[in-house]
Enzyme design. Structure first.
Site, PDB file in Angstrom:
ATOM      1  N   THR A  59     -48.678 138.714 -89.070  1.00 42.83           N
ATOM      2  CA  THR A  59     -48.444 138.769 -87.833  1.00 42.83           C
ATOM      3  C   THR A  59     -48.955 139.309 -86.817  1.00 42.83           C
ATOM      4  O   THR A  59     -48.905 140.545 -87.169  1.00 42.83           O
ATOM      5  CB  THR A  59     -47.542 137.484 -87.437  1.00 42.83           C
ATOM      6  OG1 THR A  59     -46.038 138.950 -87.342  1.00 42.83           O
ATOM      7  CG2 THR A  59     -46.884 136.878 -88.285  1.00 42.83           C
ATOM      8  N   TYR A  87     -35.689 150.362 -73.761  1.00 41.79           N
ATOM      9  CA  TYR A  87     -36.127 150.400 -74.881  1.00 41.79           C
ATOM     10  C   TYR A  87     -34.370 150.868 -75.448  1.00 41.79           C
ATOM     11  O   TYR A  87     -34.345 149.619 -76.457  1.00 41.79           O
ATOM     12  CB  TYR A  87     -37.043 151.436 -75.289  1.00 41.79           C
ATOM     13  CG  TYR A  87     -37.276 151.873 -76.640  1.00 41.79           C
ATOM     14  CD1 TYR A  87     -38.182 151.054 -77.216  1.00 41.79           C
ATOM     15  CD2 TYR A  87     -37.006 152.126 -77.539  1.00 41.79           C
ATOM     16  CE1 TYR A  87     -38.366 151.011 -78.677  1.00 41.79           C
ATOM     17  CE2 TYR A  87     -36.825 152.556 -79.098  1.00 41.79           C
ATOM     18  CZ  TYR A  87     -37.919 152.107 -79.823  1.00 41.79           C
ATOM     19  OH  TYR A  87     -38.126 152.067 -80.409  1.00 41.79           O
ATOM     20  N   LEU A 137     -46.440 150.483 -88.556  1.00 40.56           N
ATOM     21  CA  LEU A 137     -44.889 150.887 -89.549  1.00 40.56           C
ATOM     22  C   LEU A 137     -45.552 149.422 -90.345  1.00 40.56           C
ATOM     23  O   LEU A 137     -45.244 149.204 -91.703  1.00 40.56           O
ATOM     24  CB  LEU A 137     -44.121 150.929 -89.059  1.00 40.56           C
ATOM     25  CG  LEU A 137     -42.604 150.801 -90.202  1.00 40.56           C
ATOM     26  CD1 LEU A 137     -43.079 151.983 -91.296  1.00 40.56           C
ATOM     27  CD2 LEU A 137     -41.643 150.825 -88.936  1.00 40.56           C
ATOM     28  N   SER A 190     -35.174 149.024 -86.398  1.00 41.32           N
ATOM     29  CA  SER A 190     -34.372 149.265 -84.077  1.00 41.32           C
ATOM     30  C   SER A 190     -34.731 150.621 -84.703  1.00 41.32           C
ATOM     31  O   SER A 190     -36.060 150.454 -84.601  1.00 41.32           O
ATOM     32  CB  SER A 190     -32.901 149.050 -84.875  1.00 41.32           C
ATOM     33  OG  SER A 190     -32.502 149.585 -83.807  1.00 41.32           O
ATOM     34  N   LYS A 220     -32.885 148.283 -78.287  1.00 45.88           N
ATOM     35  CA  LYS A 220     -32.349 148.480 -79.241  1.00 45.88           C
ATOM     36  C   LYS A 220     -30.601 149.332 -79.747  1.00 45.88           C
ATOM     37  O   LYS A 220     -30.483 148.493 -80.982  1.00 45.88           O
ATOM     38  CB  LYS A 220     -33.017 150.205 -79.734  1.00 45.88           C
ATOM     39  CG  LYS A 220     -34.993 149.757 -79.783  1.00 45.88           C
ATOM     40  CD  LYS A 220     -35.450 148.677 -81.158  1.00 45.88           C
ATOM     41  CE  LYS A 220     -36.536 149.322 -81.201  1.00 45.88           C
ATOM     42  NZ  LYS A 220     -36.746 148.246 -81.835  1.00 45.88           N
ATOM     43  N   LYS A 253     -33.796 132.961 -85.255  1.00 43.57           N
ATOM     44  CA  LYS A 253     -33.467 132.097 -85.341  1.00 43.57           C
ATOM     45  C   LYS A 253     -34.333 131.324 -85.318  1.00 43.57           C
ATOM     46  O   LYS A 253     -33.894 130.232 -86.718  1.00 43.57           O
ATOM     47  CB  LYS A 253     -33.217 131.376 -84.092  1.00 43.57           C
ATOM     48  CG  LYS A 253     -31.780 132.412 -82.886  1.00 43.57           C
ATOM     49  CD  LYS A 253     -32.089 131.696 -82.006  1.00 43.57           C
ATOM     50  CE  LYS A 253     -32.152 130.528 -82.075  1.00 43.57           C
ATOM     51  NZ  LYS A 253     -30.977 129.881 -82.603  1.00 43.57           N
ATOM     52  N   THR A 261     -46.847 156.903 -85.745  1.00 44.82           N
ATOM     53  CA  THR A 261     -47.710 156.273 -85.451  1.00 44.82           C
ATOM     54  C   THR A 261     -47.846 156.333 -83.598  1.00 44.82           C
ATOM     55  O   THR A 261     -47.973 157.723 -83.297  1.00 44.82           O
ATOM     56  CB  THR A 261     -46.533 155.503 -85.489  1.00 44.82           C
ATOM     57  OG1 THR A 261     -45.993 154.925 -84.464  1.00 44.82           O
ATOM     58  CG2 THR A 261     -45.958 154.246 -87.332  1.00 44.82           C
ATOM     59  N   ILE A 297     -41.673 158.205 -85.632  1.00 45.12           N
ATOM     60  CA  ILE A 297     -42.511 158.031 -87.167  1.00 45.12           C
ATOM     61  C   ILE A 297     -43.987 157.566 -86.321  1.00 45.12           C
ATOM     62  O   ILE A 297     -44.233 157.957 -85.706  1.00 45.12           O
ATOM     63  CB  ILE A 297     -42.188 156.390 -87.133  1.00 45.12           C
ATOM     64  CG1 ILE A 297     -41.183 156.152 -87.576  1.00 45.12           C
ATOM     65  CG2 ILE A 297     -43.252 156.079 -88.537  1.00 45.12           C
ATOM     66  CD1 ILE A 297     -40.888 154.454 -87.576  1.00 45.12           C
ATOM     67  N   ASN A 322     -39.880 144.019 -86.979  1.00 44.20           N
ATOM     68  CA  ASN A 322     -41.276 144.837 -86.535  1.00 44.20           C
ATOM     69  C   ASN A 322     -41.502 145.681 -84.977  1.00 44.20           C
ATOM     70  O   ASN A 322     -41.896 146.717 -84.373  1.00 44.20           O
ATOM     71  CB  ASN A 322     -42.463 145.396 -87.772  1.00 44.20           C
ATOM     72  CG  ASN A 322     -42.877 146.480 -87.222  1.00 44.20           C
ATOM     73  OD1 ASN A 322     -42.294 147.597 -87.598  1.00 44.20           O
ATOM     74  ND2 ASN A 322     -44.594 146.567 -86.984  1.00 44.20           N
ATOM     75  N   ASP A 363     -47.240 136.527 -80.846  1.00 40.63           N
ATOM     76  CA  ASP A 363     -46.710 137.638 -79.915  1.00 40.63           C
ATOM     77  C   ASP A 363     -45.470 137.013 -79.282  1.00 40.63           C
ATOM     78  O   ASP A 363     -44.607 135.459 -79.278  1.00 40.63           O
ATOM     79  CB  ASP A 363     -46.997 136.903 -78.015  1.00 40.63           C
ATOM     80  CG  ASP A 363     -46.615 137.260 -77.565  1.00 40.63           C
ATOM     81  OD1 ASP A 363     -45.300 138.370 -77.221  1.00 40.63           O
ATOM     82  OD2 ASP A 363     -47.363 137.110 -75.851  1.00 40.63           O
TER      83      ASP A 363
END
Length: 274
Positions: free
Chosen positions: A32, A149, A14, A135, A153, A117, A184, A182, A84, A57
Protein backbone atom coordinates in the site's frame (compact mmCIF):
# COMPACT_ATOMS: atom_id res chain seq x y z
CA UNK A 1 3.90 -22.22 3.87
CA UNK A 2 4.23 -18.91 2.07
CA UNK A 3 2.81 -15.88 3.83
CA UNK A 4 0.70 -12.92 2.80
CA UNK A 5 1.99 -9.54 4.00
CA UNK A 6 0.04 -6.28 4.34
CA UNK A 7 2.50 -3.38 4.39
CA UNK A 8 1.74 0.33 4.72
CA UNK A 9 4.12 2.87 3.21
CA UNK A 10 5.54 0.34 0.73
CA UNK A 11 6.76 2.73 -1.94
CA UNK A 12 10.10 3.68 -0.39
CA UNK A 13 12.38 3.49 2.61
CA UNK A 14 11.84 0.81 5.22
CA UNK A 15 8.44 -0.24 3.88
CA UNK A 16 9.89 -0.95 0.44
CA UNK A 17 12.83 -2.84 1.97
CA UNK A 18 10.49 -5.06 3.99
CA UNK A 19 8.28 -5.67 0.95
CA UNK A 20 11.30 -6.73 -1.12
CA UNK A 21 12.59 -9.00 1.67
CA UNK A 22 9.20 -10.70 1.94
CA UNK A 23 8.98 -11.18 -1.81
CA UNK A 24 12.55 -12.47 -2.04
CA UNK A 25 11.54 -14.93 0.67
CA UNK A 26 8.86 -16.32 -1.65
CA UNK A 27 5.91 -14.60 0.01
CA UNK A 28 3.25 -12.30 -1.47
CA UNK A 29 2.59 -8.68 -0.53
CA UNK A 30 -0.40 -6.38 -0.35
CA UNK A 31 1.67 -3.25 -0.95
CA UNK A 32 0.00 0.00 0.00
CA UNK A 33 0.99 3.59 -0.66
CA UNK A 34 -0.72 6.94 -0.94
CA UNK A 35 0.41 7.01 -4.57
CA UNK A 36 0.13 3.43 -5.89
CA UNK A 37 1.83 4.37 -9.17
CA UNK A 38 5.03 4.51 -7.10
CA UNK A 39 4.69 0.74 -6.65
CA UNK A 40 5.03 0.03 -10.38
CA UNK A 41 8.69 -1.04 -10.15
CA UNK A 42 7.86 -3.47 -7.35
CA UNK A 43 5.04 -5.01 -9.40
CA UNK A 44 7.21 -5.23 -12.52
CA UNK A 45 10.04 -6.88 -10.60
CA UNK A 46 8.02 -9.53 -8.76
CA UNK A 47 4.83 -9.83 -10.82
CA UNK A 48 1.21 -8.89 -10.26
CA UNK A 49 0.43 -12.41 -9.05
CA UNK A 50 2.50 -11.76 -5.91
CA UNK A 51 2.33 -7.97 -5.53
CA UNK A 52 -1.09 -6.41 -5.07
CA UNK A 53 -0.75 -2.59 -5.11
CA UNK A 54 -3.39 -0.68 -3.18
CA UNK A 55 -3.93 3.06 -2.72
CA UNK A 56 -3.97 3.86 0.98
CA UNK A 57 -3.83 6.94 3.15
CA UNK A 58 -3.71 5.44 6.65
CA UNK A 59 -5.43 8.50 8.12
CA UNK A 60 -8.61 7.57 6.21
CA UNK A 61 -10.30 4.76 8.13
CA UNK A 62 -12.72 3.96 5.29
CA UNK A 63 -9.78 3.60 2.91
CA UNK A 64 -8.04 1.33 5.43
CA UNK A 65 -11.09 -0.92 5.66
CA UNK A 66 -11.34 -1.12 1.87
CA UNK A 67 -7.62 -1.82 1.44
CA UNK A 68 -7.70 -4.68 3.94
CA UNK A 69 -10.89 -6.05 2.38
CA UNK A 70 -9.54 -5.99 -1.18
CA UNK A 71 -6.20 -7.49 -0.14
CA UNK A 72 -7.93 -10.27 1.77
CA UNK A 73 -10.20 -10.98 -1.19
CA UNK A 74 -7.17 -11.16 -3.49
CA UNK A 75 -5.15 -13.67 -1.45
CA UNK A 76 -7.68 -15.25 0.92
CA UNK A 77 -5.68 -14.52 4.06
CA UNK A 78 -3.32 -12.05 5.73
CA UNK A 79 -0.46 -13.40 7.84
CA UNK A 80 1.84 -10.46 8.53
CA UNK A 81 0.94 -6.81 9.01
CA UNK A 82 3.56 -4.06 8.91
CA UNK A 83 2.31 -0.71 10.18
CA UNK A 84 5.10 1.39 8.73
CA UNK A 85 3.57 4.56 7.28
CA UNK A 86 4.35 7.74 9.19
CA UNK A 87 6.37 10.95 9.24
CA UNK A 88 7.70 13.70 11.50
CA UNK A 89 7.93 17.46 11.34
CA UNK A 90 10.11 19.38 13.77
CA UNK A 91 8.86 22.33 15.83
CA UNK A 92 8.79 23.53 19.42
CA UNK A 93 5.54 22.91 21.29
CA UNK A 94 4.98 26.66 21.54
CA UNK A 95 5.60 27.12 17.83
CA UNK A 96 3.84 24.14 16.29
CA UNK A 97 0.60 24.64 14.41
CA UNK A 98 -2.13 22.65 16.16
CA UNK A 99 -3.35 21.21 12.87
CA UNK A 100 0.18 19.96 12.13
CA UNK A 101 0.40 18.37 15.58
CA UNK A 102 -2.93 16.59 15.07
CA UNK A 103 -2.00 15.47 11.55
CA UNK A 104 1.19 13.84 12.83
CA UNK A 105 -0.71 12.04 15.58
CA UNK A 106 -3.32 10.93 13.05
CA UNK A 107 -0.69 9.44 10.74
CA UNK A 108 1.65 7.94 13.32
CA UNK A 109 -0.88 6.70 15.89
CA UNK A 110 -4.37 6.55 14.46
CA UNK A 111 -3.13 4.93 11.24
CA UNK A 112 -1.76 2.12 13.41
CA UNK A 113 -5.07 1.87 15.26
CA UNK A 114 -7.14 1.84 12.06
CA UNK A 115 -5.07 -0.87 10.36
CA UNK A 116 -4.81 -3.01 13.50
CA UNK A 117 -8.58 -2.88 14.03
CA UNK A 118 -9.26 -3.68 10.37
CA UNK A 119 -7.09 -6.82 10.29
CA UNK A 120 -8.01 -8.23 13.70
CA UNK A 121 -11.21 -10.04 12.62
CA UNK A 122 -9.25 -11.80 9.86
CA UNK A 123 -6.34 -12.79 12.09
CA UNK A 124 -8.64 -13.87 14.90
CA UNK A 125 -10.64 -16.11 12.56
CA UNK A 126 -7.40 -17.60 11.22
CA UNK A 127 -6.13 -18.06 14.79
CA UNK A 128 -2.79 -16.74 13.61
CA UNK A 129 -1.00 -13.61 12.49
CA UNK A 130 1.76 -11.21 13.45
CA UNK A 131 1.38 -7.43 13.58
CA UNK A 132 4.56 -5.34 13.52
CA UNK A 133 4.24 -1.71 14.59
CA UNK A 134 7.12 0.37 13.29
CA UNK A 135 7.59 2.78 16.16
CA UNK A 136 10.85 4.47 17.11
CA UNK A 137 13.50 4.95 19.75
CA UNK A 138 11.41 8.10 20.16
CA UNK A 139 8.78 5.89 21.79
CA UNK A 140 11.13 5.55 24.77
CA UNK A 141 12.88 8.92 24.92
CA UNK A 142 12.09 12.57 24.24
CA UNK A 143 13.89 14.96 21.89
CA UNK A 144 13.27 18.71 21.51
CA UNK A 145 11.13 19.51 18.49
CA UNK A 146 9.52 16.09 18.10
CA UNK A 147 6.62 16.45 20.54
CA UNK A 148 3.91 15.41 18.06
CA UNK A 149 5.84 12.51 16.52
CA UNK A 150 7.16 11.14 19.78
CA UNK A 151 3.84 11.53 21.61
CA UNK A 152 2.34 9.32 18.91
CA UNK A 153 5.17 6.79 19.15
CA UNK A 154 4.89 6.55 22.94
CA UNK A 155 1.17 5.93 22.43
CA UNK A 156 1.88 3.21 19.84
CA UNK A 157 3.91 1.39 22.49
CA UNK A 158 1.11 1.62 25.03
CA UNK A 159 -1.59 0.69 22.53
CA UNK A 160 0.39 -2.34 21.38
CA UNK A 161 1.12 -3.51 24.93
CA UNK A 162 -2.61 -3.57 25.63
CA UNK A 163 -3.44 -5.12 22.25
CA UNK A 164 -0.93 -7.94 22.78
CA UNK A 165 -2.70 -8.96 26.00
CA UNK A 166 -6.11 -8.87 24.32
CA UNK A 167 -5.21 -11.06 21.33
CA UNK A 168 -2.58 -13.51 22.61
CA UNK A 169 -5.18 -16.24 23.19
CA UNK A 170 -6.19 -16.00 19.50
CA UNK A 171 -2.68 -16.87 18.31
CA UNK A 172 -1.98 -13.28 17.25
CA UNK A 173 1.48 -11.86 17.99
CA UNK A 174 2.43 -8.20 18.34
CA UNK A 175 5.91 -6.72 17.99
CA UNK A 176 6.79 -3.03 18.30
CA UNK A 177 9.97 -2.18 16.40
CA UNK A 178 11.85 0.75 17.95
CA UNK A 179 14.65 1.79 15.60
CA UNK A 180 17.08 4.62 16.01
CA UNK A 181 18.28 6.42 12.92
CA UNK A 182 17.51 4.63 9.63
CA UNK A 183 19.17 5.54 6.34
CA UNK A 184 16.00 6.77 4.65
CA UNK A 185 14.58 10.18 3.73
CA UNK A 186 12.83 10.49 7.12
CA UNK A 187 14.97 13.45 8.21
CA UNK A 188 15.50 14.71 4.67
CA UNK A 189 12.87 16.03 2.28
CA UNK A 190 10.14 14.10 4.13
CA UNK A 191 10.56 16.30 7.21
CA UNK A 192 9.35 19.89 7.38
CA UNK A 193 11.10 22.27 9.76
CA UNK A 194 9.17 25.54 10.13
CA UNK A 195 11.10 28.59 11.29
CA UNK A 196 12.15 28.01 14.89
CA UNK A 197 11.43 30.99 17.12
CA UNK A 198 14.40 32.65 18.81
CA UNK A 199 13.82 31.29 22.36
CA UNK A 200 14.06 27.71 21.04
CA UNK A 201 17.03 28.06 18.69
CA UNK A 202 19.44 26.51 21.19
CA UNK A 203 17.27 23.44 21.75
CA UNK A 204 14.84 22.73 18.91
CA UNK A 205 16.88 24.59 16.31
CA UNK A 206 20.09 22.80 17.23
CA UNK A 207 18.42 19.39 17.28
CA UNK A 208 16.70 19.96 13.92
CA UNK A 209 20.04 20.95 12.42
CA UNK A 210 21.69 17.80 13.77
CA UNK A 211 18.96 15.68 12.18
CA UNK A 212 19.50 17.37 8.82
CA UNK A 213 23.26 16.88 8.98
CA UNK A 214 22.96 13.20 9.86
CA UNK A 215 20.38 12.47 7.14
CA UNK A 216 21.82 9.87 4.78
CA UNK A 217 24.46 8.65 7.20
CA UNK A 218 22.27 7.02 9.84
CA UNK A 219 23.54 3.79 11.38
CA UNK A 220 20.80 1.32 10.43
CA UNK A 221 20.22 0.07 6.87
CA UNK A 222 16.61 -0.63 5.76
CA UNK A 223 17.45 -4.00 4.18
CA UNK A 224 19.12 -5.17 7.39
CA UNK A 225 16.08 -4.15 9.43
CA UNK A 226 13.94 -6.11 6.96
CA UNK A 227 16.08 -9.17 7.71
CA UNK A 228 15.51 -8.61 11.43
CA UNK A 229 11.75 -8.62 10.78
CA UNK A 230 12.05 -11.96 8.97
CA UNK A 231 14.01 -13.41 11.89
CA UNK A 232 11.49 -12.17 14.48
CA UNK A 233 8.69 -13.62 12.37
CA UNK A 234 10.24 -17.05 12.75
CA UNK A 235 10.37 -16.88 16.54
CA UNK A 236 7.89 -18.90 18.59
CA UNK A 237 7.92 -16.26 21.34
CA UNK A 238 8.84 -12.98 19.64
CA UNK A 239 9.57 -9.82 21.63
CA UNK A 240 6.76 -7.39 22.32
CA UNK A 241 9.17 -4.47 21.97
CA UNK A 242 12.45 -4.64 20.08
CA UNK A 243 15.08 -1.92 19.93
CA UNK A 244 16.70 -1.78 16.49
CA UNK A 245 20.15 -0.33 15.92
CA UNK A 246 23.22 0.35 18.08
CA UNK A 247 22.09 3.94 18.69
CA UNK A 248 18.67 2.77 19.86
CA UNK A 249 20.21 0.28 22.29
CA UNK A 250 22.60 2.92 23.66
CA UNK A 251 20.15 5.78 24.12
CA UNK A 252 17.28 3.64 25.41
CA UNK A 253 19.63 2.11 27.97
CA UNK A 254 20.75 5.54 29.16
CA UNK A 255 17.14 6.75 29.38
CA UNK A 256 16.16 3.68 31.42
CA UNK A 257 19.04 4.32 33.84
CA UNK A 258 18.02 7.95 34.31
CA UNK A 259 14.40 6.98 34.97
CA UNK A 260 15.39 4.24 37.40
CA UNK A 261 17.66 6.63 39.30
CA UNK A 262 14.87 9.21 39.52
CA UNK A 263 12.39 6.61 40.77
CA UNK A 264 14.84 5.54 43.46
CA UNK A 265 15.64 9.13 44.47
CA UNK A 266 11.97 9.91 45.02
CA UNK A 267 10.95 6.47 46.30
CA UNK A 268 10.16 7.62 49.84
CA UNK A 269 7.86 10.37 48.60
CA UNK A 270 6.22 7.99 46.13
CA UNK A 271 5.31 5.66 49.00
CA UNK A 272 3.86 8.48 51.10
CA UNK A 273 0.40 8.25 49.54
CA UNK A 274 -0.55 5.08 51.44
Amino acid sequence: MTKIWFITGSSRGLGLAIAEAALNNGDSVIATARKPEQLTNLVNKFGKERVFPVALDVTDNNQVLQAVKSGHEKFGRIDVVINNAGYANTAAVEDIDVDDFCAQVEANLMGVVYVSKAVLPILRQQKSGHIFQVSSLGGRIGAPGLSAYQSAKWAVGGFSTVLAQEVASFGIKITVLEPGGIRTDWAGSSMQVPTVSEPYQATVGAFAESLRKSSGSEVSIPSKIANIVLKVLGEKEPPLRLLVGPDAVEYAGKAAEVLSASDEKWRELSLASA
